[in-house]
Enzyme design. Sequence first.
Site, mmCIF file in Angstrom:
data_model
loop_
_atom_site.group_PDB
_atom_site.id
_atom_site.type_symbol
_atom_site.label_atom_id
_atom_site.label_comp_id
_atom_site.label_asym_id
_atom_site.label_seq_id
_atom_site.Cartn_x
_atom_site.Cartn_y
_atom_site.Cartn_z
ATOM 1 N N CYS A 1 56.833 42.865 -23.207
ATOM 2 C CA CYS A 1 56.209 43.846 -24.031
ATOM 3 C C CYS A 1 54.741 43.425 -24.306
ATOM 4 O O CYS A 1 54.427 42.237 -24.095
ATOM 5 C CB CYS A 1 56.964 44.218 -25.188
ATOM 6 S SG CYS A 1 56.473 43.156 -26.631
ATOM 7 N N CYS B 1 60.572 39.599 -30.853
ATOM 8 C CA CYS B 1 60.915 39.372 -29.302
ATOM 9 C C CYS B 1 61.194 38.226 -29.126
ATOM 10 O O CYS B 1 60.747 37.253 -29.900
ATOM 11 C CB CYS B 1 59.905 39.974 -28.261
ATOM 12 S SG CYS B 1 59.469 41.644 -28.580
ATOM 13 N N GLU C 1 66.530 42.112 -33.957
ATOM 14 C CA GLU C 1 66.168 43.414 -34.256
ATOM 15 C C GLU C 1 66.049 43.917 -35.925
ATOM 16 O O GLU C 1 66.739 43.013 -36.529
ATOM 17 C CB GLU C 1 66.973 44.595 -33.551
ATOM 18 C CG GLU C 1 66.687 44.457 -32.177
ATOM 19 C CD GLU C 1 67.625 45.525 -31.295
ATOM 20 O OE1 GLU C 1 67.509 45.671 -30.115
ATOM 21 O OE2 GLU C 1 68.709 45.955 -32.051
ATOM 22 N N CYS D 1 54.001 40.689 -26.751
ATOM 23 C CA CYS D 1 54.190 39.576 -26.258
ATOM 24 C C CYS D 1 53.105 38.957 -25.499
ATOM 25 O O CYS D 1 52.808 37.816 -25.581
ATOM 26 C CB CYS D 1 55.633 39.323 -25.809
ATOM 27 S SG CYS D 1 56.887 39.524 -27.077
ATOM 28 N N ASN E 1 65.914 37.941 -28.932
ATOM 29 C CA ASN E 1 65.282 39.071 -29.839
ATOM 30 C C ASN E 1 66.122 38.993 -31.080
ATOM 31 O O ASN E 1 67.474 38.839 -31.071
ATOM 32 C CB ASN E 1 65.165 40.307 -28.872
ATOM 33 C CG ASN E 1 66.672 40.646 -28.541
ATOM 34 O OD1 ASN E 1 67.439 39.929 -27.705
ATOM 35 N ND2 ASN E 1 66.847 42.091 -28.432
ATOM 36 N N GLU F 1 60.381 36.088 -26.589
ATOM 37 C CA GLU F 1 59.353 35.312 -26.129
ATOM 38 C C GLU F 1 58.307 34.723 -27.520
ATOM 39 O O GLU F 1 58.046 33.707 -27.569
ATOM 40 C CB GLU F 1 57.973 35.985 -25.578
ATOM 41 C CG GLU F 1 58.849 36.704 -24.345
ATOM 42 C CD GLU F 1 59.474 38.207 -24.455
ATOM 43 O OE1 GLU F 1 59.310 38.806 -23.354
ATOM 44 O OE2 GLU F 1 60.047 38.226 -25.433
#
Length: 145
Positions: free
Chosen positions: A92, A57, A48, A95, A46, A59
């Site tokens: 999430c 993210c 940010e 994703c 990830n 993924e």
Amino acid sequence: MTTSLDYNDLVAAAAEARSNSYSPYSRFRVGAALLAKSGKVYTGCNIENGSYTPTMCAERVALGTAIAAGEKPGSFEAIAVVADDPAPTTPCGVCRQVMSELAPGAWVIMAAAPEKGEGRLEMSVEELLPYGFSFLGHVSGDGEK
């Protein structure tokens, strides 16, 4: 059906990918490792951003890296996701939707941080997002109209 024993190396790669996480705001590191049917493994972490919305993210980073390297949508066998929690962390909603388009049929392994716990959840992308959005008829699987 696939068992977790088949993907221990993939989970380990996802756990290792956490070390590259840029997460100064949440301090919640996530790593992902994506196994393509070609046998190649693509990792992501990830990343940010202070305004949150542009945060990427793990993924989606792994999927984007694989696609940029020439893998095709639908050519993925499995993805492992490991966060810093003692229990498995699920992807999430964004994703899940991206996986439903780029990795249909893939097996999703969600594992606890190995230094904190041993739990795993495993299911297909379709079980994780049973009614994902699909824009059928607009775009073929290769990105062409």
